[in-house]
Design an enzyme around this catalytic site. Structure first.
Site, PDB file in Angstrom:
ATOM      1  N   LEU A 224       0.844  -1.196   0.000  1.00 52.74           N
ATOM      2  CA  LEU A 224       0.000   0.000   0.000  1.00 52.74           C
ATOM      3  C   LEU A 224       0.880   1.247   0.000  1.00 52.74           C
ATOM      4  O   LEU A 224       1.847   1.325   0.747  1.00 52.74           O
ATOM      5  CB  LEU A 224      -0.885   0.024   1.257  1.00 52.74           C
ATOM      6  CG  LEU A 224      -1.866  -1.137   1.407  1.00 52.74           C
ATOM      7  CD1 LEU A 224      -2.423  -1.178   2.824  1.00 52.74           C
ATOM      8  CD2 LEU A 224      -2.985  -1.020   0.400  1.00 52.74           C
ATOM      9  N   CYS A 225       0.522   2.210  -0.828  1.00 56.85           N
ATOM     10  CA  CYS A 225       1.259   3.472  -0.829  1.00 56.85           C
ATOM     11  C   CYS A 225       0.309   4.601  -1.172  1.00 56.85           C
ATOM     12  O   CYS A 225      -0.895   4.400  -1.292  1.00 56.85           O
ATOM     13  CB  CYS A 225       2.445   3.416  -1.773  1.00 56.85           C
ATOM     14  SG  CYS A 225       2.005   3.430  -3.503  1.00 56.85           S
ATOM     15  N   ALA A 226       0.857   5.787  -1.326  1.00 60.12           N
ATOM     16  CA  ALA A 226       0.027   6.962  -1.577  1.00 60.12           C
ATOM     17  C   ALA A 226      -0.744   6.837  -2.891  1.00 60.12           C
ATOM     18  O   ALA A 226      -1.950   7.024  -2.925  1.00 60.12           O
ATOM     19  CB  ALA A 226       0.884   8.219  -1.563  1.00 60.12           C
TER      20      ALA A 226
ATOM     21  N   GLY B 144       0.312   4.213  -5.478  1.00 60.02           N
ATOM     22  CA  GLY B 144       0.442   2.890  -6.082  1.00 60.02           C
ATOM     23  C   GLY B 144       1.481   2.810  -7.184  1.00 60.02           C
ATOM     24  O   GLY B 144       1.648   1.776  -7.804  1.00 60.02           O
TER      25      GLY B 144
ATOM     26  N   ILE C  62      -3.481   3.290  -0.683  1.00 63.26           N
ATOM     27  CA  ILE C  62      -3.854   2.973   0.689  1.00 63.26           C
ATOM     28  C   ILE C  62      -5.365   3.125   0.927  1.00 63.26           C
ATOM     29  O   ILE C  62      -5.925   2.444   1.786  1.00 63.26           O
ATOM     30  CB  ILE C  62      -3.020   3.821   1.679  1.00 63.26           C
ATOM     31  CG1 ILE C  62      -3.063   3.196   3.072  1.00 63.26           C
ATOM     32  CG2 ILE C  62      -3.444   5.275   1.645  1.00 63.26           C
ATOM     33  CD1 ILE C  62      -1.978   3.672   3.995  1.00 63.26           C
TER      34      ILE C  62
END
Length: 102
Positions: A8-10, A12, A40
Site C-alpha cells: 500500500l502506498c500513496a 500505487g 492505501i
C-alpha cells in the site's frame, strides 16, 4: 499454500516496481505468492483478500490505525524498510513479509 501480500502506498506507482522485484525474487526461490500494489485508500476493500499488508515508507504514519483494523481479521500491517524500499530490494522485502507471516 499461497501467501497473499499487498503493498500500500500513496498512489500505487512506486510500489508497482517493488511488486515486480518481489515477484522475481519469489520466482527464483520457488515461493508461491500473490503480490499486488494499490493506493492505501483501498485497504478496507482488500482486507479479506490478503494475508499481510506492507506500507510504503511514505504512508508509514497510517500503520497504527490500519493495524487495529487488520488485527480484528487476524491480519498484519508492516512498514517496508526505507533502505530496502529506496534500493528496490524485492528479495529483502519479500523475506520480511514472509517472516512476519510465520
Amino acid at each position: 499454500m499461497e501467501k497473499k501480500i499487498l503493498l500500500l502506498c500513496a498512489a500505487g506507482m512506486s510500489t508497482s516496481l517493488m511488486v515486480t522485484k518481489m515477484l522475481k525474487a519469489a520466482e527464483e526461490k520457488k515461493i508461491d505468492v500473490k503480490i499486488e500494489a494499490c493506493p492505501i485508500e483501498r485497504f478496507n476493500e482488500k482486507l479479506n483478500e490478503f494475508d499481510i499488508f506492507l506500507l510504503g515508507p511514505q504512508v508509514r504514519f497510517k500503520q497504527a490505525d490500519l493495524s487495529k483494523v487488520a488485527a480484528e481479521c487476524g491480519k498484519k500491517v508492516e512498514v517496508i524498510n526505507m533502505l530496502d524500499y529506496g534500493t528496490m530490494n524485492g528479495a529483502k522485502v519479500l523475506e520480511t513479509a514472509l517472516n512476519a507471516l510465520k
